[in-house]
Write a protein that holds these residues in place. Sequence first.
Motif, PDB file in Angstrom:
ATOM      1  N   LEU A 127      -4.121   3.497   4.567  1.00  0.00           N
ATOM      2  CA  LEU A 127      -3.183   3.723   3.462  1.00  0.00           C
ATOM      3  C   LEU A 127      -2.006   4.585   3.922  1.00  0.00           C
ATOM      4  O   LEU A 127      -0.836   4.271   3.666  1.00  0.00           O
ATOM      5  N   THR A 128      -2.312   5.677   4.611  1.00  0.00           N
ATOM      6  CA  THR A 128      -1.265   6.611   5.034  1.00  0.00           C
ATOM      7  C   THR A 128      -0.303   5.964   6.015  1.00  0.00           C
ATOM      8  O   THR A 128       0.926   6.091   5.882  1.00  0.00           O
ATOM      9  N   ALA A 145       2.572  -2.857  -3.403  1.00  0.00           N
ATOM     10  CA  ALA A 145       1.567  -3.828  -2.925  1.00  0.00           C
ATOM     11  C   ALA A 145       2.123  -5.242  -2.852  1.00  0.00           C
ATOM     12  O   ALA A 145       1.447  -6.209  -3.208  1.00  0.00           O
ATOM     13  N   MET A 146       3.365  -5.380  -2.382  1.00  0.00           N
ATOM     14  CA  MET A 146       3.970  -6.696  -2.239  1.00  0.00           C
ATOM     15  C   MET A 146       3.394  -7.415  -1.025  1.00  0.00           C
ATOM     16  O   MET A 146       3.259  -6.822   0.051  1.00  0.00           O
ATOM     17  N   THR A 178      -2.285  -4.876   2.010  1.00  0.00           N
ATOM     18  CA  THR A 178      -3.675  -4.747   2.455  1.00  0.00           C
ATOM     19  C   THR A 178      -4.220  -3.326   2.365  1.00  0.00           C
ATOM     20  O   THR A 178      -5.437  -3.127   2.318  1.00  0.00           O
ATOM     21  N   TRP A 179      -3.332  -2.323   2.341  1.00  0.00           N
ATOM     22  CA  TRP A 179      -3.798  -0.940   2.205  1.00  0.00           C
ATOM     23  C   TRP A 179      -4.405  -0.693   0.820  1.00  0.00           C
ATOM     24  O   TRP A 179      -5.277   0.166   0.660  1.00  0.00           O
ATOM     25  N   SER A 180      -3.927  -1.433  -0.187  1.00  0.00           N
ATOM     26  CA  SER A 180      -4.279  -1.132  -1.566  1.00  0.00           C
ATOM     27  C   SER A 180      -5.763  -1.369  -1.888  1.00  0.00           C
ATOM     28  O   SER A 180      -6.435  -0.474  -2.416  1.00  0.00           O
ATOM     29  N   PRO A 181      -6.335  -2.552  -1.611  1.00  0.00           N
ATOM     30  CA  PRO A 181      -7.750  -2.746  -1.949  1.00  0.00           C
ATOM     31  C   PRO A 181      -8.682  -1.764  -1.239  1.00  0.00           C
ATOM     32  O   PRO A 181      -9.610  -1.223  -1.857  1.00  0.00           O
ATOM     33  N   ILE A 221     -12.467  -5.912  -6.967  1.00  0.00           N
ATOM     34  CA  ILE A 221     -11.985  -6.858  -7.980  1.00  0.00           C
ATOM     35  C   ILE A 221     -10.780  -6.271  -8.705  1.00  0.00           C
ATOM     36  O   ILE A 221      -9.743  -6.933  -8.871  1.00  0.00           O
ATOM     37  N   ASN A 222     -10.899  -5.017  -9.134  1.00  0.00           N
ATOM     38  CA  ASN A 222      -9.793  -4.397  -9.856  1.00  0.00           C
ATOM     39  C   ASN A 222      -8.608  -4.125  -8.943  1.00  0.00           C
ATOM     40  O   ASN A 222      -7.454  -4.195  -9.367  1.00  0.00           O
ATOM     41  N   ALA A 223      -8.877  -3.824  -7.666  1.00  0.00           N
ATOM     42  CA  ALA A 223      -7.787  -3.568  -6.725  1.00  0.00           C
ATOM     43  C   ALA A 223      -6.955  -4.827  -6.493  1.00  0.00           C
ATOM     44  O   ALA A 223      -5.716  -4.789  -6.489  1.00  0.00           O
ATOM     45  N   TYR A 224      -7.626  -5.961  -6.297  1.00  0.00           N
ATOM     46  CA  TYR A 224      -6.882  -7.211  -6.104  1.00  0.00           C
ATOM     47  C   TYR A 224      -6.216  -7.655  -7.405  1.00  0.00           C
ATOM     48  O   TYR A 224      -5.135  -8.272  -7.375  1.00  0.00           O
TER      49      TYR A 224
END
Length: 509
Positions: A167-168, A230-231, A236-239, A308-311
């Motif tokens: 993420l960082t 998260a474009m 990919t860092w987001s999930p 699931i919520n992340a995607y």
Amino acid sequence: MFTNILIYFVVIPLVMLGLLALCRNIRQIRAVAVVGSLALIGLSVYVLLEYLGIRAAGNEDPMLFVDSWTWFAPLNIHLAVGVDGISIAMLLLSSIIVFAGSFASWTIAQPKEFFLWLILLSTGVFGFFISIDMFTMFMFYEVALIPMYLLIGVWGSGNKNYSAMKLTLMLMGGSAFLMLGLIGIYYHSAPEGAPLTWNLLEIVDNAAIPHGWQSFLFPMTFVGFGVLGAMFPFHTWSPDGHASAPTAVSMLHAGVLMKLGGYGCFRVAIYTMPQAAHELSWIFLILTGISVVYGAFCACVKTDLKYINAYSSVSHCGLVLFAILMLNETAMTGAIMQMLSHGLMTALFFALIGMIYGRTHTREITQMGGMMQILPYLSVCYVIAGMASLGLPGLSGFVAEMTIFVGSFKAGMADYLAGDGSLRLVFTIIACCSIVITAVYILRVVGKLLFGPVYDDHHRSLTDATWWERLSTATLIVCVAAIGCFPNFFNNLINFTFRPAIFSVLGIN
């Protein structure tokens, strides 16, 4: 004594940090977190009422409560503040989620250190939304990102070190693009011979950025903010980050921090470089259209509730950027309402997932079932969050998504009838299909998790929500229902911004 009310959005979190440092027990820590977050909600409501009163009196200035203090004179850097309807909506969203997150973290380990970093993150978020100086905005942007590493690395779960580092690194990479874009805007912010400026209002008034430089700087700025939004393919860092983050961090991260990306794309990239936005929007329209559908399909095949919520967040945040790039009033209004709607409902989702995980010690939907019998309050809240996500009328998701799709079809048909191609129309149809995909994964999770036979007999001894959990979730549900039931209020608040300011710059109808 500060004379501008907006400064207190930064002062209150800083005071909270000082008081937290002095706290000696858990009760004092909780008191500081709750009282401070209530003060931020009260301040947000006060600014909203004052703003509406000034607008009702006929003031059509692009920003209200504008003030500026010189910070570094050689580079003309100022602590410049101001808000419009969009900024105030984001401040309200942020303060509500900080309040709900405080109760969701009621029993967190090492609470003093946790809340110190969480409030520092909040300081960056509030400072970002009130800033109209690009340098100051970028500084607060970085302040909001830095605590994420420790909050996930120390208090997270699963493969938390990998997730925190990924993420960082990815967000810092986006920041590098953003910094170069902002410096480029600064060095072309004024006519030759005039003083350069970081102030967004002055840059727009000067309209001095050459067309060629706009075409170069717009992609850098949009990508810089788009990474945080998260474009695709920078999502990919987001999930991974969401899956490893503690509950309150996931709530603030998905509910507010990702909104900095959409807000920045609109406020900086499109607002200061309208010509490039018109000419290059098709590139990012393709990427954001992919985000909408790709995120929804990925959510369909995951079995971990957080993934699931992340995607799902990737899909919904992609819809925000998608709508902004349509460059018409209806779609862009829908984008801001989607930011509010998604911020509230995804915070509710992550709060509920954290509460369920704290009881069952699993997030796998294949290892749970019959939760409606065991945890009726949490289960009903999960159903409400799910219905908001798939766009049930009466809840925030329906209002936001319908506004986006109506505006997008309007833009797409205008292009088609004018002979300018059918790209926007085609991608609007594709994005609309995400509604069906969303219904698939939401109903799948609800059916598997809440209904049917109880999967594990040990789960029968679980207790339902505590009072602080009920307060956290009820706050978010009331706000989700308020947007769905009273959309005109939020529509008018947002349109106060578009009509006098943005569309005079973009020259669109």
